[in-house]
Scaffold this motif. Structure first.
Motif, PDB file in Angstrom:
ATOM      1  N   LEU A 266       0.819  -1.214   0.000  1.00 29.18           N
ATOM      2  CA  LEU A 266       0.000   0.000   0.000  1.00 29.18           C
ATOM      3  C   LEU A 266       0.852   1.262   0.000  1.00 29.18           C
ATOM      4  CD1 LEU A 266      -2.180  -2.154   0.737  1.00 29.18           C
ATOM      5  CD2 LEU A 266      -3.286  -0.374   2.082  1.00 29.18           C
ATOM      6  N   VAL A 285       0.771   4.398   6.349  1.00 28.61           N
ATOM      7  CA  VAL A 285      -0.201   3.297   6.311  1.00 28.61           C
ATOM      8  C   VAL A 285       0.040   2.237   7.385  1.00 28.61           C
ATOM      9  CG1 VAL A 285      -0.645   3.613   3.851  1.00 28.61           C
ATOM     10  CG2 VAL A 285       1.112   1.983   4.573  1.00 28.61           C
ATOM     11  N   LEU A 351      -8.205   7.719  -3.989  1.00 23.58           N
ATOM     12  CA  LEU A 351      -8.030   6.544  -3.147  1.00 23.58           C
ATOM     13  C   LEU A 351      -8.406   5.246  -3.862  1.00 23.58           C
ATOM     14  CD1 LEU A 351      -9.181   7.810   0.385  1.00 23.58           C
ATOM     15  CD2 LEU A 351      -6.924   7.945  -0.712  1.00 23.58           C
ATOM     16  N   TYR A 381      -6.869   2.802   3.062  1.00 25.06           N
ATOM     17  CA  TYR A 381      -6.522   4.150   2.585  1.00 25.06           C
ATOM     18  C   TYR A 381      -7.482   5.192   3.161  1.00 25.06           C
ATOM     19  CZ  TYR A 381      -3.103   2.577  -0.917  1.00 25.06           C
ATOM     20  OH  TYR A 381      -1.994   2.058  -1.559  1.00 25.06           O
TER      21      TYR A 381
END
Length: 385
Positions: A266, A285, A351, A381
């Motif tokens: 991510l 993240v 996103l 996210y």
């Protein structure tokens, strides 16, 4: 006990002052005609000139490649390879952060001309031979000096990896003094990056998750847990800088053999689309991925927690794992790092694209302890936004 494979650099030299032995090391193990791979930021520090003086005094001819970019694109790698071939170098020295070391690995691999960059993307595709290779890190974060991995930006934003034991260097030379001048925000971001390497290596669902990687991960987290804030707030703290550099290397050895997972998967789209430094992308993240993972797999995180935060030994099980997530978020905040995607001026409407791109990182996602779908990635996210 399950079977496993563990590979690392052939030789590791660690200690204050070891940088002054670089030319002697090159002369003995590489030859008298080398390429030094670095970046413009390093040129401004004086370290490159120190290395060049050593080489001149030692009668070593140097082809200097100083154009490495963060998240290096393919054209940078290919330009360095062409320069190395034209100069007829006998070996490669990488000096700098993870991007410079990653490029140096690929130049050593591709300069002989037996393989192309397009051929070696993926796991185990690179066969060699390669040129002799010495790596000198100047940040305590990537662990690239002991990993068989190079990350390249392909196209506009996609990142791909070359993963092969052939990329492991002949010598990793680590001098804590080279990290004294790192500014606080880089110290913080690269430090969190190294901690992510250790955390994900320990919890990895990879079939090659092994006792050596887990041992290295816990030692790395012990060193970095006690020293990251000290290094951020006092860059000249010799013990803290040494702890961070050694911890980063140990974490690199751990995840080189027990691969990382969803935090990195991510983080990569954030770097690819918005050029956010990799360590900061991981930090943004990290707590959100871990909160997702501990719902089904709290065990590894509960085990790790006291190594980083000894006070968490008072908790157990799921409660300890949850507290670990919150303490990591607190640590990032105490380091002065941005705390959400909004702070990085990332628009909310991108996103879904980030989530879609993250799903392309199949090499990493298969190692996550909890299976993660595109909808899960989007939820993470959104939580980080």
């Amino acid at each position: 006990m399950d079977r496993f494979v563990f590979n690392t650099a052939k030789s590791i030299r660690f200690g204050t002052g070891t940088f002054d032995e670089l030319a002697e090391l090159v002369g003995a193990q590489v030859g008298d005609r080398i390429m030094l791979v670095t970046d413009p930021g390093m040129m401004a520090t004086g370290m490159v000139e120190r290395a060049l003086k050593q080489f001149r005094d030692g009668g070593i001819t140097v082809e200097l490649f100083k154009d490495v970019e963060a998240d290096p694109p393919e054209h940078v790698v290919l330009g360095a390879v062409a320069a190395a071939r034209s100069a007829g170098v006998e070996g490669i020295v990488g000096l700098g952060g993870g991007s410079s070391l990653d490029v140096a690995k690929l130049v050593a691999l591709l300069a002989p001309g037996t393989e192309t960059l397009a051929d070696v993307y993926g796991v185990g595709k690179a066969r060699g031979p390669r040129l002799p290779l010495i790596l000198v890190p100047t940040t305590a974060g990537t662990g690239s000096e002991v990993t068989p991995i190079s990350i390249v930006t392909t196209g506009a934003s996609e990142k791909m990896g070359v993963v092969s034991p052939v990329l492991l260097p002949d010598v990793a030379l680590l001098d804590p003094a080279l990290t004294y001048g790192l500014p606080p925000h880089i110290t913080a971001a690269t430090g969190i990056d190294a901690m992510v390497h250790a955390i994900e290596a320990f919890a990895s669902a990879s079939p090659n998750n092994n006792p050596l990687s887990r041992m290295l991960a816990t030692q790395a987290l012990t060193l970095m847990g006690r020293s990251l804030l000290k290094a951020v707030h006092d860059g000249k703290d010799v013990e803290a800088r040494s702890d961070m550099l050694l911890g980063s290397m140990l974490a690199g050895q751990a995840f080189a053999n027990s691969p990382v997972a969803a935090v990195h998967a991510l983080a990569y789209p954030l770097g690819g689309h918005f050029h956010i430094p990799h360590g900061l992308s991981n930090a943004l993240v990290l707590p959100h991925v871990l909160r997702f993972n501990i719902v089904t797999t709290p065990g590894p995180y509960a085990t790790l927690a006291p190594f980083v935060f000894p006070e968490l030994s008072a908790f157990e099980g799921q409660e300890r794992a949850a507290a670990f997530c919150e303490k990591l978020a607190d640590l990032s905040r105490a380091c002065g790092l941005p705390q959400n995607l909004r702070a990085m001026e990332i628009p909310r409407d991108i996103l879904p694209k980030l989530a879609s791109d993250a799903m392309n990182q199949t090499r990493l996602l298969v190692n996550n302890p909890r299976p993660l779908s595109e909808a899960d990635a989007l939820s993470i996210y959104r939580a980080a936004f």
